[in-house]
Write a protein that holds these residues in place. Structure first.
Motif, mmCIF file in Angstrom:
data_model
loop_
_atom_site.group_PDB
_atom_site.id
_atom_site.type_symbol
_atom_site.label_atom_id
_atom_site.label_comp_id
_atom_site.label_asym_id
_atom_site.label_seq_id
_atom_site.Cartn_x
_atom_site.Cartn_y
_atom_site.Cartn_z
ATOM 1 N N VAL A 95 -1.667 -9.398 59.727
ATOM 2 C CA VAL A 95 -2.740 -9.873 60.600
ATOM 3 C C VAL A 95 -2.372 -11.229 61.185
ATOM 4 O O VAL A 95 -2.051 -12.163 60.438
ATOM 5 N N SER A 96 -2.418 -11.321 62.489
ATOM 6 C CA SER A 96 -2.298 -12.603 63.171
ATOM 7 C C SER A 96 -3.625 -12.922 63.836
ATOM 8 O O SER A 96 -4.364 -12.017 64.250
ATOM 9 N N VAL A 97 -3.918 -14.197 63.940
ATOM 10 C CA VAL A 97 -5.174 -14.679 64.497
ATOM 11 C C VAL A 97 -4.886 -15.483 65.753
ATOM 12 O O VAL A 97 -4.014 -16.354 65.750
ATOM 13 N N LYS A 98 -5.599 -15.174 66.830
ATOM 14 C CA LYS A 98 -5.576 -15.991 68.047
ATOM 15 C C LYS A 98 -6.887 -16.761 68.047
ATOM 16 O O LYS A 98 -7.966 -16.195 68.228
ATOM 17 N N LEU A 99 -6.803 -18.078 67.846
ATOM 18 C CA LEU A 99 -7.981 -18.884 67.555
ATOM 19 C C LEU A 99 -8.526 -19.542 68.816
ATOM 20 O O LEU A 99 -7.989 -20.537 69.293
ATOM 21 N N GLU A 100 -9.642 -18.982 69.325
ATOM 22 C CA GLU A 100 -10.251 -19.479 70.563
ATOM 23 C C GLU A 100 -11.462 -20.368 70.302
ATOM 24 O O GLU A 100 -12.340 -20.493 71.164
ATOM 25 N N THR A 101 -11.503 -20.989 69.121
ATOM 26 C CA THR A 101 -12.661 -21.817 68.767
ATOM 27 C C THR A 101 -12.340 -23.302 68.695
ATOM 28 O O THR A 101 -13.257 -24.126 68.597
ATOM 29 N N ALA A 102 -11.070 -23.660 68.730
ATOM 30 C CA ALA A 102 -10.665 -25.061 68.577
ATOM 31 C C ALA A 102 -10.668 -25.777 69.926
ATOM 32 O O ALA A 102 -9.642 -26.218 70.432
ATOM 33 N N ASN A 103 -11.848 -25.873 70.510
ATOM 34 C CA ASN A 103 -12.001 -26.530 71.812
ATOM 35 C C ASN A 103 -13.426 -27.068 71.923
ATOM 36 O O ASN A 103 -14.264 -26.786 71.062
ATOM 37 N N PRO A 104 -13.743 -27.829 72.966
ATOM 38 C CA PRO A 104 -15.057 -28.490 73.029
ATOM 39 C C PRO A 104 -16.266 -27.564 73.082
ATOM 40 O O PRO A 104 -17.375 -28.008 72.777
ATOM 41 N N VAL A 105 -16.095 -26.305 73.498
ATOM 42 C CA VAL A 105 -17.239 -25.394 73.547
ATOM 43 C C VAL A 105 -17.143 -24.282 72.502
ATOM 44 O O VAL A 105 -17.993 -23.402 72.441
#
Length: 326
Positions: free
Chosen positions: A41-51
């Motif tokens: 399993v690899s994770v693409k992390l789209e939460t580490a940003n201002p929104v």
């Protein structure tokens, strides 16, 4: 691949107008999850940003174009994440942003929209009345209406995630994508099928909000009268025909998952990856939990698409049981 509404050259151009703070998000192998899921399993992390979601990739494209030669005012309907993203992108370009949301939307998301300086209007009902009200405001005031997934900028902004997944050549063979309005799925799906067609694109939606999945399966728009899911970010009832047309060209499969699997996925991401995520972001893990045999021995990427949660609700969801065990 047959032609979708999206264009790979425009997607590459979109990267140049998106604030770099939203680009090149972490993509990493999460080995701690693997003994519990039976696959790589690899994770693409789209939460580490201002929104704390992927939505700003699309709103950055929209806001940059409006700032150059469009109306200085814009309105959208949102379950919360798009509204935050549009408020953030509009604030940096001196745009007047109005967001229409259900008064039952996640309080933390509504508070953040206000904090970012947008005008917030609340309506009764779910997301569909909010869409209708936003369209009415746009007509009455003569301003730009942003319709998530219908507006190509929202899809092509999200599609920049796909560029980051497949460049360089991907090591994974499957990508799991949360399915709501369809911008993320059609955007990432377009790029994957254009540049790495051997990768399987699987869309995941809650059983309690199945409209676009049922539409994909039936190859025609299927609407539902209501939704019943904690995954508010993907709880649409009326799929957009043009979005379905694109989805039919890029999705290899669309699956529905149960609420218990979504909360189990949230717990697993917390306990084994240290990630606090909203329900929509756990849909990929939920899909693996419900069909381990399908994914056994494969290398799967799941896009963690948002982490805007109400703290009390989050504790209810993830505190109900210990971390999932094989």
């Amino acid at each position: 691949m047959q032609e979708t509404r999206l264009d790979t050259a425009r997607i590459r151009a979109a990267r140049r107008v998106i604030d770099p703070i939203f680009l090149d998000t972490p993509l990493y192998r999460c080995e701690a999850l693997e003994p519990h899921l039976g696959c790589a399993v690899s994770v693409k992390l789209e939460t580490a940003n201002p929104v704390r979601s992927f939505k700003a990739r699309g709103t950055e494209v929209i806001a940059s174009r409006l700032a150059d030669h469009g109306p200085r005012a814009v309105v959208c309907a949102s379950a919360g994440n798009l509204g935050q993203a549009l408020a953030w992108s509009g604030r940096g370009r001196d745009l007047d942003v109005t967001v229409v949301a259900s008064r039952f939307a996640t309080v933390a998301k509504l508070d953040r929209i206000r904090a970012l300086g947008a005008r917030l209007e609340l309506v009764d009902g779910d997301h569909e009345p909010a869409r209708e009200r936003a369209a009415a405001i746009a007509r009455y005031d003569g301003i730009r209406l942003v319709e998530d997934s219908l507006d190509i900028e929202t899809c092509e902004g999200a599609a920049t995630i796909g560029l980051e997944l497949v460049d360089p050549v991907p090591e994974f063979d499957t990508v799991l994508i949360a399915l709501g309005g369809g911008a993320l799925a059609t955007g990432v799906g377009h790029v994957v099928k254009a540049l790495a067609p051997e990768v399987e694109v699987i869309c995941v939606q809650p059983l309690g909000a199945p409209a676009l999945t049922l539409s994909w399966r039936g190859r025609r728009v299927v609407t539902t009268d209501s939704t019943d899911t904690i995954a508010d970010g993907v709880a649409g009832r009326r799929p957009i025909p043009a979005v379905l047309d694109d989805l039919l060209l890029v999705a290899d499969d669309a699956v529905l998952v149960q609420e218990a699997s979504i909360t189990a996925g949230m717990r697993m991401l917390l306990h084994h990856a240290g990630l606090v995520v909203e329900p929509s972001a756990a849909l990929g893990i939920a899909a693996i939990l419900e069909d381990r045999d399908r994914f056994a021995g494969r290398h799967v990427v799941t896009i963690v698409c948002g982490s805007n949660v109400d703290v009390d609700a989050y504790h209810r969801w993830v505190g109900a049981a210990p971390a999932h065990r094989p």
